[in-house]
Design a protein around this motif. Structure first.
Motif, PDB file in Angstrom:
ATOM      1  N   ARG A 156       0.743  -1.034  -0.089  1.00  0.00           N
ATOM      2  CA  ARG A 156       0.000  -0.119  -0.179  1.00  0.00           C
ATOM      3  C   ARG A 156       0.904   1.317   0.040  1.00  0.00           C
ATOM      4  O   ARG A 156       0.201   2.334   0.102  1.00  0.00           O
ATOM      5  CB  ARG A 156      -0.851   0.162   1.255  1.00  0.00           C
ATOM      6  CG  ARG A 156      -0.261   0.010   2.603  1.00  0.00           C
ATOM      7  CD  ARG A 156      -1.065  -0.180   3.771  1.00  0.00           C
ATOM      8  NE  ARG A 156      -0.259   0.404   4.970  1.00  0.00           N
ATOM      9  CZ  ARG A 156      -0.245  -0.308   6.088  1.00  0.00           C
ATOM     10  NH1 ARG A 156      -0.838  -1.534   6.191  1.00  0.00           N
ATOM     11  NH2 ARG A 156       0.313   0.053   7.090  1.00  0.00           N
ATOM     12  N   VAL A 157       2.310   1.264  -0.050  1.00  0.00           N
ATOM     13  CA  VAL A 157       2.983   2.300   0.178  1.00  0.00           C
ATOM     14  C   VAL A 157       3.779   3.224  -1.048  1.00  0.00           C
ATOM     15  O   VAL A 157       4.191   3.852  -0.968  1.00  0.00           O
ATOM     16  CB  VAL A 157       4.173   2.036   1.029  1.00  0.00           C
ATOM     17  CG1 VAL A 157       3.645   1.591   2.475  1.00  0.00           C
ATOM     18  CG2 VAL A 157       5.034   0.769   0.424  1.00  0.00           C
ATOM     19  N   ALA A 158       3.220   2.600  -2.238  1.00  0.00           N
ATOM     20  CA  ALA A 158       3.925   2.987  -3.527  1.00  0.00           C
ATOM     21  C   ALA A 158       3.547   4.713  -3.600  1.00  0.00           C
ATOM     22  O   ALA A 158       4.612   5.304  -4.086  1.00  0.00           O
ATOM     23  CB  ALA A 158       3.192   2.610  -4.728  1.00  0.00           C
ATOM     24  N   PRO A 159       2.568   5.142  -3.194  1.00  0.00           N
ATOM     25  CA  PRO A 159       2.303   6.723  -3.448  1.00  0.00           C
ATOM     26  C   PRO A 159       3.064   7.340  -2.633  1.00  0.00           C
ATOM     27  O   PRO A 159       3.599   8.799  -3.030  1.00  0.00           O
ATOM     28  CB  PRO A 159       0.814   6.796  -2.624  1.00  0.00           C
ATOM     29  CG  PRO A 159       0.066   5.504  -2.788  1.00  0.00           C
ATOM     30  CD  PRO A 159       1.308   4.549  -2.763  1.00  0.00           C
ATOM     31  N   ILE A 160       3.953   6.823  -1.660  1.00  0.00           N
ATOM     32  CA  ILE A 160       5.021   7.569  -0.936  1.00  0.00           C
ATOM     33  C   ILE A 160       6.232   8.036  -1.852  1.00  0.00           C
ATOM     34  O   ILE A 160       6.913   9.223  -1.816  1.00  0.00           O
ATOM     35  CB  ILE A 160       5.360   7.077   0.592  1.00  0.00           C
ATOM     36  CG1 ILE A 160       4.133   6.945   1.467  1.00  0.00           C
ATOM     37  CG2 ILE A 160       6.590   7.554   1.181  1.00  0.00           C
ATOM     38  CD1 ILE A 160       4.332   5.858   2.285  1.00  0.00           C
ATOM     39  N   GLY A 161       6.493   7.018  -2.413  1.00  0.00           N
ATOM     40  CA  GLY A 161       7.585   6.940  -3.399  1.00  0.00           C
ATOM     41  C   GLY A 161       7.332   8.006  -4.581  1.00  0.00           C
ATOM     42  O   GLY A 161       8.196   8.837  -5.099  1.00  0.00           O
ATOM     43  N   LEU A 162       6.134   8.037  -5.074  1.00  0.00           N
ATOM     44  CA  LEU A 162       5.763   8.795  -6.039  1.00  0.00           C
ATOM     45  C   LEU A 162       5.830  10.396  -5.553  1.00  0.00           C
ATOM     46  O   LEU A 162       6.121  11.336  -6.185  1.00  0.00           O
ATOM     47  CB  LEU A 162       4.305   8.660  -6.372  1.00  0.00           C
ATOM     48  CG  LEU A 162       4.133   7.280  -7.317  1.00  0.00           C
ATOM     49  CD1 LEU A 162       2.445   7.152  -7.552  1.00  0.00           C
ATOM     50  CD2 LEU A 162       4.762   7.314  -8.716  1.00  0.00           C
ATOM     51  N   TYR A 163       5.255  10.493  -4.241  1.00  0.00           N
ATOM     52  CA  TYR A 163       4.955  11.834  -3.696  1.00  0.00           C
ATOM     53  C   TYR A 163       5.990  12.939  -3.680  1.00  0.00           C
ATOM     54  O   TYR A 163       6.114  14.055  -3.736  1.00  0.00           O
ATOM     55  CB  TYR A 163       3.960  11.784  -2.546  1.00  0.00           C
ATOM     56  CG  TYR A 163       3.507  12.955  -2.214  1.00  0.00           C
ATOM     57  CD1 TYR A 163       2.791  14.081  -3.041  1.00  0.00           C
ATOM     58  CD2 TYR A 163       3.736  13.436  -0.846  1.00  0.00           C
ATOM     59  CE1 TYR A 163       2.322  15.063  -2.322  1.00  0.00           C
ATOM     60  CE2 TYR A 163       3.110  14.818  -0.341  1.00  0.00           C
ATOM     61  CZ  TYR A 163       2.420  15.481  -1.070  1.00  0.00           C
ATOM     62  OH  TYR A 163       1.836  16.660  -0.618  1.00  0.00           O
ATOM     63  N   PHE A 164       7.285  12.187  -2.866  1.00  0.00           N
ATOM     64  CA  PHE A 164       8.104  13.035  -2.330  1.00  0.00           C
ATOM     65  C   PHE A 164       9.306  13.051  -3.475  1.00  0.00           C
ATOM     66  O   PHE A 164       9.768  12.483  -3.987  1.00  0.00           O
ATOM     67  CB  PHE A 164       8.745  12.509  -1.080  1.00  0.00           C
ATOM     68  CG  PHE A 164       7.786  12.573  -0.063  1.00  0.00           C
ATOM     69  CD1 PHE A 164       7.402  13.456   0.599  1.00  0.00           C
ATOM     70  CD2 PHE A 164       7.179  11.242   0.415  1.00  0.00           C
ATOM     71  CE1 PHE A 164       6.562  13.938   1.463  1.00  0.00           C
ATOM     72  CE2 PHE A 164       6.176  11.513   1.553  1.00  0.00           C
ATOM     73  CZ  PHE A 164       5.939  12.752   2.332  1.00  0.00           C
ATOM     74  N   GLU A 165       9.848  14.399  -3.610  1.00  0.00           N
ATOM     75  CA  GLU A 165      11.052  14.351  -4.180  1.00  0.00           C
ATOM     76  C   GLU A 165      12.361  14.707  -3.358  1.00  0.00           C
ATOM     77  O   GLU A 165      11.838  14.963  -2.005  1.00  0.00           O
ATOM     78  CB  GLU A 165      11.002  15.845  -5.113  1.00  0.00           C
ATOM     79  CG  GLU A 165       9.684  15.939  -6.146  1.00  0.00           C
ATOM     80  CD  GLU A 165       9.397  17.005  -7.016  1.00  0.00           C
ATOM     81  OE1 GLU A 165      10.502  17.330  -7.787  1.00  0.00           O
ATOM     82  OE2 GLU A 165       8.778  18.056  -6.672  1.00  0.00           O
ATOM     83  N   THR A 166      13.476  14.770  -3.806  1.00  0.00           N
ATOM     84  CA  THR A 166      14.592  14.799  -2.923  1.00  0.00           C
ATOM     85  C   THR A 166      15.101  16.086  -2.948  1.00  0.00           C
ATOM     86  O   THR A 166      16.291  16.075  -2.519  1.00  0.00           O
ATOM     87  CB  THR A 166      15.871  13.715  -3.551  1.00  0.00           C
ATOM     88  OG1 THR A 166      15.877  14.148  -4.705  1.00  0.00           O
ATOM     89  CG2 THR A 166      15.224  12.414  -3.338  1.00  0.00           C
ATOM     90  N   LYS A 167      14.293  17.210  -3.398  1.00  0.00           N
ATOM     91  CA  LYS A 167      14.798  18.495  -3.030  1.00  0.00           C
ATOM     92  C   LYS A 167      14.862  19.115  -1.625  1.00  0.00           C
ATOM     93  O   LYS A 167      15.410  19.782  -1.170  1.00  0.00           O
ATOM     94  CB  LYS A 167      13.893  19.388  -4.074  1.00  0.00           C
ATOM     95  CG  LYS A 167      14.076  19.181  -5.300  1.00  0.00           C
ATOM     96  CD  LYS A 167      13.218  19.918  -6.175  1.00  0.00           C
ATOM     97  CE  LYS A 167      13.233  19.840  -7.619  1.00  0.00           C
ATOM     98  NZ  LYS A 167      12.347  20.880  -8.645  1.00  0.00           N
ATOM     99  N   ARG A 168      13.732  18.342  -1.126  1.00  0.00           N
ATOM    100  CA  ARG A 168      13.295  19.130   0.434  1.00  0.00           C
ATOM    101  C   ARG A 168      13.557  17.792   1.522  1.00  0.00           C
ATOM    102  O   ARG A 168      14.011  18.067   2.669  1.00  0.00           O
ATOM    103  CB  ARG A 168      11.978  19.357   0.738  1.00  0.00           C
ATOM    104  CG  ARG A 168      11.785  20.532  -0.279  1.00  0.00           C
ATOM    105  CD  ARG A 168      10.231  21.060   0.166  1.00  0.00           C
ATOM    106  NE  ARG A 168       9.890  22.369  -0.719  1.00  0.00           N
ATOM    107  CZ  ARG A 168       8.981  22.845  -0.711  1.00  0.00           C
ATOM    108  NH1 ARG A 168       7.715  22.379   0.093  1.00  0.00           N
ATOM    109  NH2 ARG A 168       8.455  23.975  -1.264  1.00  0.00           N
TER     110      ARG A 168
END
Length: 370
Positions: A156-168
Motif C-alpha cells: 500500500r506504500v507506493a504513493p509515498i515514493g511517487l509523492y516526495f522529491e529529494t529537493k526537500r
C-alpha cells in the motif's frame, strides 16, 4: 524530474496487477492453470463487467489521501504532524468502509474517499490490518504494535515514493516514511523494511529519466543496508533481493523462480517476487504482470507491487489497453495520481483557491460526478 505519466502508470499498474491477481489469490497453481489454460490467467476475470480491485488498491488510495491531507493541513494551517499520522487517520476511514455501510454518518471524516460507494466492499482485507487499525493504528518502528511481517504493509506504500522529491527530503527520509507507514500495522522488521525498499524503487524510477530498473534496485539495496544496519533480519531481505536479481538473469521458468522466492504472503517475499518479475520483463508490462500472479501465493499483492514498479518505470503509456478497460475505480485512481503529482497549491496567506481541492482535503465533502 517527476513525470505525470509515471505517476499514473504506477497507481494504475498496481491496480491492474491487483485486479488480475485478485481472481486467483486463494487458488493453488494446479487450479489456476487447469481453469485458465497453460499460460494461467492473462486477462481480467470480470465480475458483473468489472475487474475488481482488492484491499491492496483500496489501502493504496487511502495512503495517498493521507499524504495530501497532511500537506494541505500544513499549507493552510501552518502546522502539521507526521505523514504517517495522517495516513493512519485515513486508514481508520478505510476500516469504516470495511465494517459499515455507505453513506457514513460522519461529520468529521479524514478522507474524501469515504464518499465513494464502490469502496464499501470487503475484498479479503488482511486480518493484521483490520486488527491493528481497530486497535488504534498507532504502531511505530520503535514501538511495534505486533510481530507481523505480512505483505499488508508493503502493498500500500507506493504513493509515498511517487509523492516526495529529494529537493526537500533525503531519499533516506522518504524511505523511512514508507517504513513507518507499514509499521502502523506491521511491527516485524520484515514487515516494514520491504516497504522502505518499494518506496525507494518507486521514488527513483518516477523522478529520474535516466536510471535503469536494475540500478534502482541495486541503489535500494544499498539504502536498506545503510538505514537498517542494526536490524537483525535485514540480511534475510538482502539475500532474497540478491536471489531475485540472479534469477531474473537466468533462463528459468517463472513459476519455478517464484517458488524459490516464496509465495508472497509475507512482505519480504512479495518485494522479491515483484523485483524478479519486473527485472525479467522490464520492457513488457503484460508479461511481468502475468508472471507475477500465476502462482500458489498472494497473487494480488505480488501483482500489485510488480505493477507499481513497472508502472513507475514504463509509465501509463506502456500499459496495455486490456488492463485499462473495465478496471474498477480507474478514474478515481487516475484522479488521486494527478493530485499526488500536482500537490497542494493553497497556502495559509496566499490568495489562490481551488474549490475542488478544498472539498477533498479540507472539508472532505467531495463527491465525484460520473
Amino acid at each position: 524530474m517527476k513525470d505525470i505519466d509515471k505517476f499514473r502508470g504506477c497507481l494504475i499498474g498496481g491496480a491492474a496487477g491487483d485486479a488480475l491477481g485478485y481472481a486467483v489469490e486463494f487458488l493453488d497453481e494446479e487450479t489456476i492453470f487447469s481453469r485458465y489454460g497453460e499460460n494461467g490467467i492473462t486477462e481480467y476475470d470480470l465480475v458483473n463487467g468489472v475487474a475488481e480491485i482488492s484491499d491492496d488498491t483500496q489501502m493504496t488510495l487511502f495512503t495517498a489521501n493521507g499524504l495530501l491531507l497532511g500537506t494541505t493541513r500544513g499549507m493552510t494551517r501552518g502546522i502539521m504532524g507526521s505523514y504517517p499520522s495522517y495516513i493512519a487517520f485515513c486508514y481508520k476511514d478505510w476500516l469504516r468502509t470495511q465494517c459499515e455501510k455507505y453513506p457514513l454518518n460522519e461529520e468529521y471524516p479524514y478522507s474524501w474517499l469515504i464518499n465513494i460507494p464502490e469502496l464499501y466492499n470487503r475484498r479479503a482485507p488482511g486480518n493484521t490490518c483490520l486488527t491493528a487499525i481497530e486497535n488504534g493504528a498507532n504502531g511505530t518502528i520503535d514501538e511495534p504494535i505486533n510481530r507481523s511481517k505480512g505483505c499488508g504493509g508493503v502493498m500500500r506504500v507506493a504513493p509515498i515514493g511517487l509523492y516526495f522529491e529529494t529537493k526537500r527530503r533525503t531519499i533516506d527520509e522518504i524511505d523511512m516514511i514508507g517504513a513507518e507507514t507499514a509499521a502502523i500495522t506491521h511491527g516485524h522488521e520484515l514487515g516494514y523494511i520491504p516497504a522502505a525498499g518499494l518506496v525507494h524503487i518507486v521514488q527513483s524510477l518516477s523522478h529520474n529519466e535516466d536510471i535503469s530498473l536494475l540500478d534502482a534496485v541495486l541503489d535500494m539495496k544499498e539504502a536498506l543496508r545503510r538505514q537498517f544496519t542494526n536490524r537483525k533480519h535485514l540480511s534475510e531481505q538482502i539475500d532474497l533481493i540478491d536471489k531475485a536479481i540472479a534469477l531474473s538473469k537466468e533462463d528459468i521458468d517463472d513459476l519455478e523462480a517464484i517458488r524459490e522466492l516464496g509465495q508472497g504472503w509475507v512482505a519480504e517475499e512479495t518485494l522479491a517476487i515483484a523485483i524478479y518479475c519486473s527485472l525479467k520483463y522490464s520492457d513488457d508490462f503484460d508479461k511481468a504482470i502475468i508472471a507475477s500472479v500465476n502462482h500458489s501465493g498472494d497473487s494480488d499483492s505480488t501483482g500489485a507491487v510488480t505493477g507499481n514498479i513497472l508502472g513507475a518505470y514504463l509509465g501509463l503509456k506502456s500499459i496495455p489497453k486490456k488492463y485499462l478497460d473495465n478496471l474498477e475505480l480507474k478514474d478515481v485512481i487516475l484522479e488521486i495520481a494527478d493530485d499526488l503529482y500536482n500537490d497542494c497549491k493553497i497556502s495559509e496567506y496566499g490568495s489562490y483557491h481551488d474549490e475542488i481541492w478544498e472539498q477533498k482535503y479540507i472539508y472532505k465533502t467531495y463527491k465525484r460526478t460520473k
